[in-house]
Write an enzyme that holds these catalytic residues in place. Structure first.
Site, mmCIF file in Angstrom:
data_model
loop_
_atom_site.group_PDB
_atom_site.id
_atom_site.type_symbol
_atom_site.label_atom_id
_atom_site.label_comp_id
_atom_site.label_asym_id
_atom_site.label_seq_id
_atom_site.Cartn_x
_atom_site.Cartn_y
_atom_site.Cartn_z
ATOM 1 N N SER A 105 0.877 -1.152 0.000
ATOM 2 C CA SER A 105 0.000 0.000 0.000
ATOM 3 C C SER A 105 0.911 1.196 0.000
ATOM 4 O O SER A 105 2.076 1.093 0.360
ATOM 5 C CB SER A 105 -0.853 0.010 1.260
ATOM 6 O OG SER A 105 -1.335 1.318 1.478
ATOM 7 N N TYR B 106 -2.007 -1.107 10.369
ATOM 8 C CA TYR B 106 -1.982 -1.283 8.914
ATOM 9 C C TYR B 106 -0.667 -0.845 8.274
ATOM 10 O O TYR B 106 -0.016 -1.596 7.554
ATOM 11 C CB TYR B 106 -3.153 -0.519 8.282
ATOM 12 C CG TYR B 106 -3.300 -0.775 6.806
ATOM 13 C CD1 TYR B 106 -3.793 -1.989 6.343
ATOM 14 C CD2 TYR B 106 -2.942 0.196 5.876
ATOM 15 C CE1 TYR B 106 -3.917 -2.224 4.985
ATOM 16 C CE2 TYR B 106 -3.068 -0.042 4.516
ATOM 17 C CZ TYR B 106 -3.565 -1.245 4.078
ATOM 18 O OH TYR B 106 -3.679 -1.477 2.738
#
Ligand SMILES: *[C@@H]1O[C@H](CO)[C@@H](O)[C@H](O)[C@H]1NC(C)=O
Ligand SMILES: *[C@@H]1O[C@H](CO)[C@@H](O)[C@H](O)[C@H]1NC(C)=O
Ligand SMILES: *[C@@H]1O[C@H](CO)[C@@H](O)[C@H](O)[C@H]1NC(C)=O
Ligand SMILES: *[C@@H]1O[C@H](CO)[C@@H](O)[C@H](O)[C@H]1NC(C)=O
Length: 308
Positions: free
Chosen positions: A164, A176
């Site tokens: 990401s 995350y």
């Protein structure tokens, strides 16, 4: 002088374009294993590559996800139920793949399964909140990769990992970003290690896309639940306004998300089918023009831009 420069630049761009446009032959001989095919990128990629004639082995977390995918794809596509946090499930899936591909080996592995929440200020979280994300996004992916590597080495194949843009620049709290930095580290390491075997590793770094995990309602529900649960002292320290602003930040991020999942899956497809795949793909305008450049600038610039 300028003319020479322009000619040179054009030649370089032409060469780059030619190099990246070369696609492998005999795609229909190749097996690709994709995790997280229930929704989002995994599902879109499975359909896209199935359409190209590749032999897709799609791993879904749920039976429903698997059934829905089968309805929309050819009979070449086969599904398996995989829970990446359960090592028995991972080795069973690896055995299933080995039995199908036999001596041909596995051409592609796409590590796509991933979770995002909770995204809240770090101090509001507990060790287990981080553990759950790291378990799926990092340990799960590493486990799947290690189990399938023998089959990939056999075909001098490809590994594609979905990281990401939060794996280049830490702009959201919680586990995350940490997990995605880990993905980048693991992939970079793996690429250097596997060069010896002719295996290529690519990293895909999407920005914001409307997948199941980027759901403003759901993320804010998490924030609100956490806010309700934290001790009064912590609430007083941060204040109601901070909580409100945080929800606004979530809305802001989610409102940037695009429905064009193919921007990302086209990068994945290139990584799997091109003669010369890139090592890193930034997918989406925010990744390409904001976060990626920002990650190369001095830290104080990013600190200013991303202040909370
Ligand atoms: C593609 O398949 C054909 C027929 O099976 C074979 O003759 C050819 O060598 C293959 N090409 C490559 C690059 O593997
Ligand atoms: C996946 O496996 C873990 C560990 O075995 C388990 O706690 C979790 O409930 C499983 N998830 C699903 C959706 O089956
Ligand atoms: C592989 O993709 C999984 C799914 O997002 C992702 O969680 C994991 O981070 C990726 N692994 C690598 C090596 O990029
Ligand atoms: C987002 O999450 C909410 C609450 O969990 C759910 O009701 C809704 O269907 C989700 N929306 C999408 C687009 O997945």
């Amino acid at each position: 002088m300028w003319l020479l420069f322009l000619v040179l630049l054009t030649l370089i761009l032409l060469y780059r374009w030619y190099r990246q446009s070369q696609i492998l032959e005999n795609l229909s001989d190749k097996y690709v294993f994709i995790t997280g095919c229930d929704t989002g990128f995994g599902r879109q990629l499975a359909k896209q590559l199935d359409h190209k004639g590749m032999k897709i082995l799609a791993a879904c977390l749920t039976e429903t996800g698997a059934k829905e995918l089968k309805k929309e794809t050819s009979s070449r596509l086969q599904t398996v139920i995989l829970n990446v946090t359960d090592s028995q499930s991972v080795s069973a899936a690896a055995k299933w793949v080995a039995d199908i591909v036999t001596d041909k080996g596995l051409w592609g592995l796409v590590n796509n399964a991933g979770i995002l929440t909770p995204v809240t200020p770090n101090e509001w979280l507990k060790r287990d909140d981080f553990r759950r994300i790291l378990d799926v996004n990092i340990l799960g992916m590493i486990d799947v990769t290690i189990n399938l590597l023998p089959l990939i080495r056999k075909s001098k194949g490809r590994i594609v990992n979905v990281s990401s843009i939060a794996g280049r620049l830490a702009f959201c709290s919680g586990g995350y970003s940490i997990s995605k930095f880990g993905v980048e580290a693991f992939s970079d390491n793996l690429r250097r290690e596997l060069k010896l075997f002719g295996v290529k590793v690519s990293i895909i770094a999407p920005d914001f896309f409307k997948t199941a995990i980027l759901n403003a309602t759901q993320i804010k529900e998490h924030v609100t639940n956490t806010w309700k649960k934290i001790p009064q002292k912590l609430k007083d320290a941060y204040g109601e306004q901070y909580y409100q602003n945080y929800c606004k930040f979530i809305d802001d991020i989610c409102s940037r998300s695009s429905t064009k999942l193919t921007v990302v899956t086209d990068c994945m497809e290139h990584a799997l089918t091109a003669v010369h795949p890139w090592t890193r793909y930034s997918a989406g305008p925010y990744a390409k023009f904001l976060y990626m450049p920002l990650s190369y600038l001095p830290t104080f610039v990013a600190d200013y831009m991303l202040r909370s």
